[in-house]
Design a protein around this motif. Structure first.
Motif, PDB file in Angstrom:
ATOM      1  N   ALA A 150       0.825  -0.959   0.139  1.00 45.00           N
ATOM      2  CA  ALA A 150       0.089  -0.217  -0.170  1.00 45.00           C
ATOM      3  C   ALA A 150       0.923   1.482  -0.422  1.00 45.00           C
ATOM      4  O   ALA A 150       2.060   1.511   0.786  1.00 45.00           O
ATOM      5  N   SER A 151       0.644   2.318  -0.284  1.00 48.46           N
ATOM      6  CA  SER A 151       0.106   3.162  -0.569  1.00 48.46           C
ATOM      7  C   SER A 151       0.125   4.935  -0.081  1.00 48.46           C
ATOM      8  O   SER A 151      -1.177   4.545  -0.769  1.00 48.46           O
ATOM      9  N   GLU A 152       0.592   5.376   0.787  1.00 50.25           N
ATOM     10  CA  GLU A 152       0.086   7.092   0.737  1.00 50.25           C
ATOM     11  C   GLU A 152      -1.297   7.121   1.268  1.00 50.25           C
ATOM     12  O   GLU A 152      -2.593   6.930   0.953  1.00 50.25           O
ATOM     13  N   MET A 153      -1.916   5.923   2.257  1.00 44.91           N
ATOM     14  CA  MET A 153      -3.217   5.089   2.371  1.00 44.91           C
ATOM     15  C   MET A 153      -3.518   5.580   3.841  1.00 44.91           C
ATOM     16  O   MET A 153      -2.790   6.163   5.261  1.00 44.91           O
ATOM     17  N   VAL A 154      -4.701   6.331   3.970  1.00 43.93           N
ATOM     18  CA  VAL A 154      -5.115   7.473   5.018  1.00 43.93           C
ATOM     19  C   VAL A 154      -5.391   5.920   6.277  1.00 43.93           C
ATOM     20  O   VAL A 154      -5.833   5.011   5.862  1.00 43.93           O
ATOM     21  N   VAL A 155      -5.037   6.043   7.854  1.00 45.09           N
ATOM     22  CA  VAL A 155      -5.305   5.545   8.483  1.00 45.09           C
ATOM     23  C   VAL A 155      -5.774   6.114   9.896  1.00 45.09           C
ATOM     24  O   VAL A 155      -5.326   7.326  10.276  1.00 45.09           O
ATOM     25  N   GLY A 156      -6.928   5.392  10.571  1.00 48.25           N
ATOM     26  CA  GLY A 156      -6.941   6.317  12.042  1.00 48.25           C
ATOM     27  C   GLY A 156      -7.747   5.350  12.949  1.00 48.25           C
ATOM     28  O   GLY A 156      -7.654   4.513  13.073  1.00 48.25           O
ATOM     29  N   SER A 157      -7.753   5.782  13.570  1.00 49.60           N
ATOM     30  CA  SER A 157      -7.992   5.391  15.705  1.00 49.60           C
ATOM     31  C   SER A 157      -9.197   6.089  16.068  1.00 49.60           C
ATOM     32  O   SER A 157      -9.132   6.814  16.800  1.00 49.60           O
ATOM     33  N   ASP A 167       3.187   6.106   4.188  1.00 48.09           N
ATOM     34  CA  ASP A 167       3.662   6.663   3.849  1.00 48.09           C
ATOM     35  C   ASP A 167       4.011   4.857   2.633  1.00 48.09           C
ATOM     36  O   ASP A 167       3.328   4.990   1.400  1.00 48.09           O
ATOM     37  N   TYR A 168       3.772   3.632   3.371  1.00 49.69           N
ATOM     38  CA  TYR A 168       3.328   2.693   2.240  1.00 49.69           C
ATOM     39  C   TYR A 168       4.184   1.204   3.415  1.00 49.69           C
ATOM     40  O   TYR A 168       4.451   1.559   4.438  1.00 49.69           O
ATOM     41  N   LEU A 169       3.157   0.774   3.287  1.00 49.22           N
ATOM     42  CA  LEU A 169       3.617  -0.784   3.658  1.00 49.22           C
ATOM     43  C   LEU A 169       3.853  -1.792   2.440  1.00 49.22           C
ATOM     44  O   LEU A 169       3.994  -1.483   1.293  1.00 49.22           O
ATOM     45  N   LEU A 170       4.961  -2.391   3.248  1.00 53.49           N
ATOM     46  CA  LEU A 170       6.201  -3.649   1.977  1.00 53.49           C
ATOM     47  C   LEU A 170       6.750  -4.802   2.506  1.00 53.49           C
ATOM     48  O   LEU A 170       6.142  -5.129   3.883  1.00 53.49           O
ATOM     49  N   ARG A 171       6.748  -5.367   1.703  1.00 53.97           N
ATOM     50  CA  ARG A 171       7.303  -6.900   2.349  1.00 53.97           C
ATOM     51  C   ARG A 171       8.768  -6.791   1.687  1.00 53.97           C
ATOM     52  O   ARG A 171       9.242  -6.755   0.637  1.00 53.97           O
ATOM     53  N   SER A 172       9.528  -8.148   2.269  1.00 51.19           N
ATOM     54  CA  SER A 172      10.931  -8.432   1.269  1.00 51.19           C
ATOM     55  C   SER A 172      11.223  -8.934   2.341  1.00 51.19           C
ATOM     56  O   SER A 172      11.272  -9.486   3.739  1.00 51.19           O
TER      57      SER A 172
END
Length: 294
Positions: A150-157, A167-172
């Motif tokens: 994901a990139s530039e994803m709005v998240v909230g609580s 910014d982003y979520l990644l796998r490596s």
């Protein structure tokens, strides 16, 4: 928002319009009406920066002055030009800040293109100032076998009352191997472009920001739908990206850091709210003897 012809009621928001957007330090959910304090605003108001920003601004001003010394000396002899150049020099750190923001936005656009399987915008590839940043970014992706989730994803609580755009979520697989985790492990990622590769350019606030995003309960997808925030590892990754190269900086953003973020959020509420009301106007002496007696 449009009105329906039959009832005059507001038409329900749909699609990407359902995604909260930042405005004046807040995010507002257009579906529920709930307001969320912006994470970056919380950190700005509640986290003491010490002398770091002052020193940075002073260094930028000094470097700019030395780089333009002949022009400054010439301008100093003409009153009108002196005032103009003084104002220009005062804004040196703001211009540098804007330049870094432009680089960050460009990197995010590249990531977005990769996620969507689209070509990188031509204007980015043609910008000579961005070329070295993007080259090293592509090196990072290739060398660490990165796949973006994901990139530039709005998240909230809703519980804690904050929101932000990660910014982003990644796998490596290489990152996962370092932490003895499954290759499918999801990491929180961020990009910083300040400082130099051999000078500190990643600061503790990055951990606080990542911890807040990691502990969000909800995320908004590109189509506007809401999903639970995907779980990520307790160590996030900051890509320190510079024209001369890149570094991968692990940043702990576990439960202890999140508790610190909540404390800073309370500090921000104090500094932006109650602190402005506690100091009252100075008292004047009573004007009559009766008032004094009372």
């Amino acid at each position: 928002m449009t009105k329906t012809a039959q009832t005059g009621a507001s038409a329900p928001v749909s699609g990407p319009d359902r995604i909260p957007k930042p405005s004046q330090g807040w995010y507002r959910d257009k579906v529920t009406g709930q307001k969320y304090r912006r994470v970056t605003t919380i950190l700005e108001q509640g986290c003491a920066k010490g002398d770091v920003l002052t020193i940075w601004a002073g260094n930028i001003t000094a470097e700019t002055a030395m780089a333009h010394l002949p022009q400054l000396v010439a301008a100093s002899r003409v009153p009108e030009r002196r005032e103009e150049m003084t104002a220009w020099l005062k804004r040196a750190h703001l211009r540098k800040k804007d330049e870094r923001a432009d680089v960050g936005k460009a990197v995010h656009r590249v990531i977005e293109a990769k996620i969507l399987g689209q070509p990188v915008p031509e204007e980015l590839l043609a910008n000579p100032e961005l070329v070295p940043f993007l080259e090293h970014f592509h090196r990072f992706v290739e060398e660490w076998q990165v796949e973006f989730e994901a990139s530039e994803m709005v998240v909230g609580s809703a519980q804690a009352g904050y929101a932000g755009t990660l910014d982003y979520l990644l796998r490596s697989p290489l990152l996962a191997r370092k932490y003895e985790l499954p290759e499918s492990q999801l990491f929180m990622g961020d990009t910083k472009t300040g400082g130099e590769l051999d000078v500190k350019g990643v600061y503790p606030e990055a951990a606080l920001q990542m911890a807040a995003y990691r502990n969000a309960q909800v995320a908004w997808l590109r189509d506007g739908s809401r999903v639970p925030m995907p779980p990520t590892y307790s160590t996030g990754i900051v890509l320190h990206l510079r024209p001369e190269g890149y570094r991968v900086i692990p940043v702990f953003c576990g439960d202890d850091v999140f508790r610190a973020f909540l404390t800073i959020q309370a500090n921000a509420e104090w500094s932006s709210g109650l602190s402005k009301k506690v100091i009252q106007p100075a008292l004047a002496l009573p004007t009559t003897s009766e008032e004094r007696a009372v």
